[in-house]
Write a protein that holds these residues in place. Structure first.
Motif, PDB file in Angstrom:
ATOM      1  N   GLY A  68       0.813  -1.187  -0.147  1.00  0.00           N
ATOM      2  CA  GLY A  68      -0.042  -0.004   0.043  1.00  0.00           C
ATOM      3  C   GLY A  68       0.927   1.144   0.168  1.00  0.00           C
ATOM      4  O   GLY A  68       1.787   1.147  -0.294  1.00  0.00           O
ATOM      5  N   LEU A 287      -4.350  -4.990  -0.588  1.00  0.00           N
ATOM      6  CA  LEU A 287      -3.844  -3.771  -0.623  1.00  0.00           C
ATOM      7  C   LEU A 287      -4.379  -2.873   0.218  1.00  0.00           C
ATOM      8  O   LEU A 287      -5.841  -2.851   0.755  1.00  0.00           O
ATOM      9  N   THR A 289      -5.133   0.800   2.124  1.00  0.00           N
ATOM     10  CA  THR A 289      -5.156   2.242   2.043  1.00  0.00           C
ATOM     11  C   THR A 289      -6.123   2.748   3.056  1.00  0.00           C
ATOM     12  O   THR A 289      -6.328   2.116   3.918  1.00  0.00           O
ATOM     13  N   PRO A 299      -2.884   3.891  -5.415  1.00  0.00           N
ATOM     14  CA  PRO A 299      -3.400   2.372  -5.307  1.00  0.00           C
ATOM     15  C   PRO A 299      -4.311   1.955  -6.421  1.00  0.00           C
ATOM     16  O   PRO A 299      -4.532   0.729  -6.415  1.00  0.00           O
ATOM     17  N   THR A 315      -8.807  -6.041  -0.300  1.00  0.00           N
ATOM     18  CA  THR A 315      -8.562  -4.587   0.026  1.00  0.00           C
ATOM     19  C   THR A 315      -8.868  -4.122   1.526  1.00  0.00           C
ATOM     20  O   THR A 315      -9.877  -4.909   2.054  1.00  0.00           O
TER      21      THR A 315
END
Length: 670
Positions: A68, A287, A289, A299, A315
């Motif tokens: 990230g 990922l 964020t 991203p 995510t």
């Protein structure tokens, strides 16, 4: 569900494809060349770090890479999933410089060797006791904060000591030194950038480091006394070597490994490159964020890449304030849906005091429980684990259908540009050769001093002086022709964008041209004199005339050179030569001398032309790299289709077997 079996033929085809990609070069600054270099680097990383190792070891643990943007809380998330601090979390950026891989002790053998990430040196940190922590604190190192040093082994005094970290290399020995292969990181950062391939050497020697001998991991993956060094480094890790620190944690479920990667948008280029490389080695991309940066370009570029490769993706929306959690989560879900990623598992972690990296950097277990459950389920369920790995590996292989033709097209463009640039030089030198032939035929060499010496030759002029003048004149003619060819080819290269990075090297090729041409012309003169001496000697033996017996070879050579280089200005030279040697000998000598002159003129111009083409030759743009890439891709696709047909037959057989069993049970119950 089809399982990811060992597939020797597919692995062999992918290995050949990997070598073809590795051999491809894109040195000319053409449009799309930078992207081709990035694509090549990314393909190499995915094949070396993930696809081939995964196909060879389908039973290996699931590797989830936590990636990230800067400050997204990746290290805090990893620490919280593990249940203790294994990766440094803090407010300084970038915090994670050395990637940390955490796995169950039973899974250590899968990651201690060069199966994945072969270019990274392994630094295994054994479990510490309180004394080790006290030592680390005294040395300025926190638990898990070892950089390129490891804590382990027993010193001579019996206490814990600091052992130098030892290196690990790759299974692909001899493929070159680490050079920041993954250029995808730069593309993630700003859409541009280039990279070069990297690999590692073969197995190194057993090494020692620091104080005392540390504990380490052997070549086969077993733990024993002493570090076992992988790679061609032959000893301790130096400050310039990329390393991955391996931690073991019994609380982590077997079959799952977590890897805390550097920031994908780090200001440090080396961190960006390493982060992208680690992501390409993952079975699962996690990922991370934040509520403040979930719409950033970096991203989302990574998300689009994951969709393109059809990888297993998760995510995490981190640091979401309670007051706006529903709103932010809904917006993020909408963005994912628009991007065709609505099916991707999505987890939200609220903003907590621990998110800032204070204390031990651990979030409450309830904050990460959903994500941990998802990872554990996919790691411990063989079907789910195989499905995740199968999907990622199959997605990367499938993406090659579009990526390899683009790479082959760029290779063809490189070869065409190299041919075009070479053609400009060859055309200029063909015109130079034509000019030399015309001016020799017109007698341009017999001018200036050479013409004056020729006029004096009948008045007892010296033959050697005439030969000197003709030699100098021929050298000057060749030098002028070469300079004109250089100007013409340089002008053509200046107008061609493909030559922008090689045009300056042509000037180096022109340096010393006059001296080199002079050497060749003097060699021609010596051969001409030897030829004239031979014919004169034969003429003397065949004729008893007074004139023939008194002629000197130097005289014959001077008349021959004048006849060859003087054109119509030296019509009498041939006649004088016939008087000296006889008509038949003179004709034979002139014919042999003419061929000798043509040979040396061609040799002189060819040598200079090859010097001008040397910069292109050094760029190593293979002639057949396009065809080899397409051919290797075709073999991979054929083997993949064969595997898919086999898996389909297996599923059909399993379905039929299940149907028969069900019918049998119904018959029994009836």
């Amino acid at each position: 569900m089809a399982t990811l079996d060992v597939r020797p033929r597919l692995i062999d085809a992918l290995s050949v494809l990997r070598d073809r990609v590795d051999a491809a070069r894109f040195p000319l600054p053409l449009r799309g060349a930078a992207r081709a270099r990035r694509n090549r680097a990314e393909l190499l990383a995915q094949l070396d770090d993930y696809v081939i190792p995964r196909l060879r070891s389908p039973q290996a643990p699931l590797l989830a890479v936590i990636g990230g943007s800067t400050g997204a809380g990746k290290s805090t998330l990893v620490n919280s999933l593990v249940g203790r601090r294994v990766s440094e979390a803090g407010v300084l950026r970038p915090t994670t410089r050395t990637p940390v891989l955490v796995c169950h002790p039973d899974d250590l053998r899968w990651f201690a060797g060069p199966r994945v990430l072969p270019q990274l040196a392994r630094m295994w940190v054994p479990e510490q006791d309180d004394g080790a922590e006290e030592y680390a604190a005294g040395a300025g190192l926190g638990r898990g904060e070892f950089g390129v040093r490891g804590v382990g082994g027993m010193t001579a005094g019996g206490g814990r000591g600091a052992a130098g970290a030892q290196g690990a290399g790759g299974a692909h020995g001899g493929r070159g030194a680490q050079a920041g292969r993954m250029a995808m990181a730069q593309e993630l950062h700003d859409g541009e950038g280039e990279g070069t391939e990297s690999a590692s050497g073969g197995h190194g020697e057993r090494g020692r480091g620091g104080r005392g001998e540390g504990r380490g991991v052997g070549e086969a993956g077993g733990v024993r006394e002493g570090y076992e060094v992988y790679g061609g480094v032959g000893g301790a890790v130096d400050s310039g070597m990329l390393t991955v620190r391996i931690e073991t944690e019994p609380a982590l479920p077997s079959g799952l490994a977590l890897l805390d990667a550097p920031d994908i948008d780090s200001l440090v280029a080396r961190n960006r490159e390493l982060a992208a490389e680690l992501i390409c080695a993952a079975d699962v991309w996690v990922l991370v964020t934040t509520a403040a940066r979930y719409a950033d370009a970096v991203p989302w570029h990574l998300l689009r890449t994951a969709k393109e490769y059809d990888v297993t993706l998760v995510t995490v929306l981190d640091r979401v304030p309670h007051q706006i959690a529903t709103d932010i989560s809904g917006r993020y879900a909408e963005l994912l849906q628009r991007a065709g990623l609505g099916h991707v598992p999505r987890f939200t972690i609220p903003e907590l005091p621990e998110s800032a990296g204070g204390g031990r950097g651990l979030l409450p277990a309830t904050a990460v429980a959903a994500l941990r459950d998802w990872l554990e389920r996919h790691a411990q369920d063989p079907v789910a684990r195989m499905a995740a790995a199968e999907r990622t590996a199959t997605g990367v292989i499938a993406s090659m259908r579009s990526r390899l033709p683009a790479l082959a097209g760029a290779a063809a463009a490189q070869h065409a540009a190299a041919l075009r640039l070479a053609g400009r030089v060859e055309e200029a030198y063909e015109r130079a050769a034509e000019r030399v032939r015309k001016e020799v035929a017109a007698g341009e060499v017999l001018s200036g001093d050479a013409r004056a010496h020729w006029r004096d030759h009948g008045l007892d002029g010296r033959s050697d002086e005439l030969l000197d003048a003709l030699t100098h004149g021929l050298t000057s003619l060749l030098t002028c022709a070469v300079e004109e060819a250089d100007e013409r080819s340089a002008d053509a290269w200046r107008r061609d964008a493909a030559a922008s990075e090689v045009a300056l090297t042509t000037a180096a090729g022109a340096a010393g041209a006059g001296e080199r041409l002079g050497v060749i012309v003097r060699r021609w003169r010596r051969c001409l004199e030897e030829l004239a001496e031979e014919e004169t000697r034969e003429a003397r033996a065949g004729q008893a005339g007074e004139r023939t017996g008194s002629v000197e070879p130097e005289e014959s050579a001077a008349l021959l050179a004048t006849a060859l280089l003087g054109g119509r200005r030296a019509r009498t030279a041939g006649e004088n030569l016939a008087d000296l040697l006889g008509a038949q000998s003179a004709l034979r000598l002139c014919d042999r001398g003419s061929r000798l002159l043509a040979t040396y003129l061609e040799r002189a111009l060819h040598g200079e032309r090859e010097r001008r083409l040397a910069p292109l030759d050094q760029l190593t743009v293979p002639l057949d790299q396009q065809a080899e890439l397409i051919a290797a891709l075709s073999v991979v696709q054929r083997e993949k289709q064969r595997e898919q047909r086999r898996d389909e037959r297996r599923r059909e057989e399993e379905t039929a077997m299940a149907r028969e069993m069900a019918m049998g049970k119904e018959g029994v119950s009836g």
